[in-house]
Design a protein around this motif. Structure first.
Motif, short mmCIF file in Angstrom:
data_model
loop_
_atom_site.label_atom_id
_atom_site.label_comp_id
_atom_site.label_asym_id
_atom_site.label_seq_id
_atom_site.Cartn_x
_atom_site.Cartn_y
_atom_site.Cartn_z
N ARG A 1 -14.25 -10.86 17.99
CA ARG A 1 -13.61 -11.82 18.85
C ARG A 1 -14.09 -13.06 19.03
NH1 ARG A 1 -11.87 -7.53 23.62
NH2 ARG A 1 -10.02 -6.28 22.26
N LYS A 2 -15.45 -13.25 19.20
CA LYS A 2 -15.93 -14.57 19.30
C LYS A 2 -15.92 -15.30 17.99
CE LYS A 2 -17.76 -13.79 23.39
NZ LYS A 2 -17.75 -14.91 24.50
N LEU B 1 -12.86 -19.20 14.53
CA LEU B 1 -11.82 -19.47 13.50
C LEU B 1 -10.48 -20.36 14.12
CD1 LEU B 1 -12.14 -16.61 11.24
CD2 LEU B 1 -13.00 -18.77 10.96
N ARG B 2 -10.18 -19.91 15.22
CA ARG B 2 -8.97 -20.35 15.74
C ARG B 2 -8.93 -21.78 16.39
NH1 ARG B 2 -8.89 -14.90 18.81
NH2 ARG B 2 -7.35 -13.71 17.48
N GLU C 1 -10.99 -23.88 14.84
CA GLU C 1 -11.36 -24.73 13.76
C GLU C 1 -9.97 -24.86 12.82
OE1 GLU C 1 -14.63 -23.25 11.76
OE2 GLU C 1 -16.00 -24.00 13.51
N ALA C 2 -9.31 -23.87 12.91
CA ALA C 2 -8.12 -23.74 11.98
C ALA C 2 -6.82 -24.45 12.49
CB ALA C 2 -7.83 -22.25 11.52
N ALA C 3 -6.06 -24.65 11.78
CA ALA C 3 -4.57 -25.01 12.29
C ALA C 3 -3.91 -23.94 12.85
CB ALA C 3 -3.98 -25.70 10.92
N ARG C 4 -3.00 -24.54 13.71
CA ARG C 4 -2.22 -23.86 14.42
C ARG C 4 -1.23 -22.69 13.58
NH1 ARG C 4 -0.30 -23.81 19.55
NH2 ARG C 4 -1.32 -25.73 20.00
N ARG C 5 -1.09 -23.21 12.40
CA ARG C 5 -0.09 -22.47 11.30
C ARG C 5 -1.03 -21.24 10.88
NH1 ARG C 5 -1.42 -23.89 6.11
NH2 ARG C 5 -2.43 -25.98 6.07
N ARG C 6 -2.43 -21.13 10.89
CA ARG C 6 -3.02 -20.30 10.42
C ARG C 6 -3.42 -18.99 11.50
NH1 ARG C 6 -4.61 -19.23 5.78
NH2 ARG C 6 -6.59 -18.64 6.19
N ILE D 1 -4.43 -14.95 11.10
CA ILE D 1 -5.74 -14.50 11.35
C ILE D 1 -5.61 -13.33 12.44
CG2 ILE D 1 -7.87 -15.09 12.52
CD1 ILE D 1 -7.63 -17.88 11.64
N ASP D 2 -4.75 -13.46 13.40
CA ASP D 2 -4.56 -12.21 14.21
C ASP D 2 -4.02 -10.95 13.50
OD1 ASP D 2 -3.27 -14.45 16.96
OD2 ASP D 2 -5.30 -13.76 16.15
N HIS D 3 -3.07 -11.47 12.62
CA HIS D 3 -2.49 -10.14 11.78
C HIS D 3 -3.48 -9.46 10.96
CE1 HIS D 3 0.48 -7.80 9.79
NE2 HIS D 3 -0.04 -8.06 8.51
#
Length: 393
Positions: free
Chosen positions: A75-76, A81-82, A84-89, A93-95
């Motif tokens: 989770r950390k 990743l969250r 640093e990544a764009a909202r659309r990603r 990532i969660d999936h």
């Protein structure tokens, strides 16, 4: 209590929270790396999880400490990743998030060792990264053990992590390189507040638990047999004590018995390698109740085997010593002529053989020269004492 002296709970896990976290840290790191997390990012996530465990576990340790750490570390990592990544990603990532808990734990130590001993790393970098990632030591502890500033060691470890980061998990690693790195750690002995020899034995035990390769067992046996003589190698004031003069009553017979048992099982596989041959020589020394009872003929035979395996000039020099004991100093001196003059400790061996041959003046001069070339203060002082002894005689 475990074989290493660490107190364990009913499940076999270390009872002390610090020992437990140190043992689990490398395992959790290996799980994340196996899942495809870049090495440095995985270590950062594991350190965050360990810090959270230190804060939360005093209120109640989870039933599955390793699974808890893997879940928190993952989770950390996702949090990073969250951010640093764009909202659309984010939804993607969660999936793709794997289920919580460890997976494929059997080869975790092997995986991590192979990564830390990557062929593109220098031996010193591989040693440092292995102690940090697999051994769970702090950068400060490693720096103190190797007598370098902490900032220097931190840079070395960071460079090593960057080197292996792009490699990922790519098939089987070089087991021989892993064994050589572990033996380098063992030979450093004791430094700072870390017993590197004991740490190397612990890591080699973990490796041996994950493979049936006889050379792994050979290395473990060699370490145990050498470590068994540790208490007798130096006087209380730090002076070197040669093997023939050591107080054998101080040798650890439990370690010797374990080492010989492991070696016998390895040799039974009939795939003799370098570390098995070295362990066989150490076992023959350990088997002698007195120095005069040493079976030099058998030791010479094992040096012949070892020389055929390695073609090493250092092994050739050690064989000269065995030959001198088995067949006399003149035979040793004849064989010494074929050993390159730049091999470390060659002059000391020549001095020893000349002394045994009755050539005291030559021996004294060579002891003095060997002292000048010595690699350590303890060795230099020992050789100087040998020269002084001959002068006084």
């Amino acid at each position: 209590m475990t074989a290493s002296g660490t107190v364990s709970d009913a499940s076999g896990a270390p009872a002390d929270p610090d020992d437990l976290l140190r043992a689990l840290g490398p395992q959790v790191l290996a799980v994340l790396v196996r899942r495809g997390v870049e090495f440095a990012a995985a270590e950062d996530a594991v350190q965050e999880a360990l810090f959270e465990a230190v804060q939360r576990w005093p209120d109640g340790r989870p039933d599955d400490p390793k699974g808890w750490l893997v879940t928190v570390a993952w989770r950390k990592h996702l949090d990073v990743l969250r951010s640093e990544a764009a909202r659309r990603r984010r939804e993607l990532i969660d999936h793709a998030e794997p289920s919580a808990g460890p997976a494929e734990t059997g080869d975790d130590t092997l995986l991590l060792l192979f990564l830390c001993c990557h062929r593109d790393l220098t031996p010193s970098s591989a040693v440092a990264l292995t102690l940090r990632a697999v051994g769970g030591l702090t950068t400060r502890q490693i720096a103190e053990a190797y007598l370098v500033p902490e900032a220097t060691m931190a840079q070395r470890i960071s460079r090593a992590k960057r080197t292996v980061a792009a490699q990922g998990v790519q098939g089987p690693g070089d087991l021989g390189r892993v064994l050589r790195v572990l033996y380098l750690i063992f030979n450093e002995g004791y430094g700072g507040d870390v017993d590197l020899a004991a740490e190397a034995i612990r890591l080699t035990r973990q490796l041996a638990a994950g493979t049936q390769d006889p050379e792994v067992a050979g290395l473990l046996a060699l370490m145990l047999l050498h470590h068994a003589r540790r208490a007798s190698r130096f006087t209380p004031d730090g002076a070197l004590v040669p093997l023939a003069e050591q107080d054998r009553s101080r040798w650890d017979t439990v370690r010797i018995a374990e080492g010989i048992g492991i070696l016998q099982q390895a040799l039974a596989q009939d795939r003799v390698g370098e570390f098995q041959a070295q362990a066989a020589i150490a076992a023959l020394h350990a088997d002698a109740q007195r120095a005069e009872e040493t079976d030099w003929t058998q030791i010479l035979g094992w040096y012949d085997e070892l020389l055929a395996l390695t073609d090493s000039p250092v092994v050739a020099l050690n064989r000269v010593v065995a030959l001198g004991e088995a067949d006399g100093p003149l035979a040793g001196l004849r064989a010494l002529a074929a050993v390159p003059v730049d091999v470390p400790r060659r002059t000391a061996v020549s001095a020893h053989l000349h002394e045994r041959a009755g050539e005291a003046h030559t021996a004294r001069e060579e002891y003095l020269e060997a002292a000048r070339l010595a690699a350590s203060a303890a060795e230099r002082d020992h050789l100087t004492r040998q020269a002084a002894r001959l002068r006084d005689a």
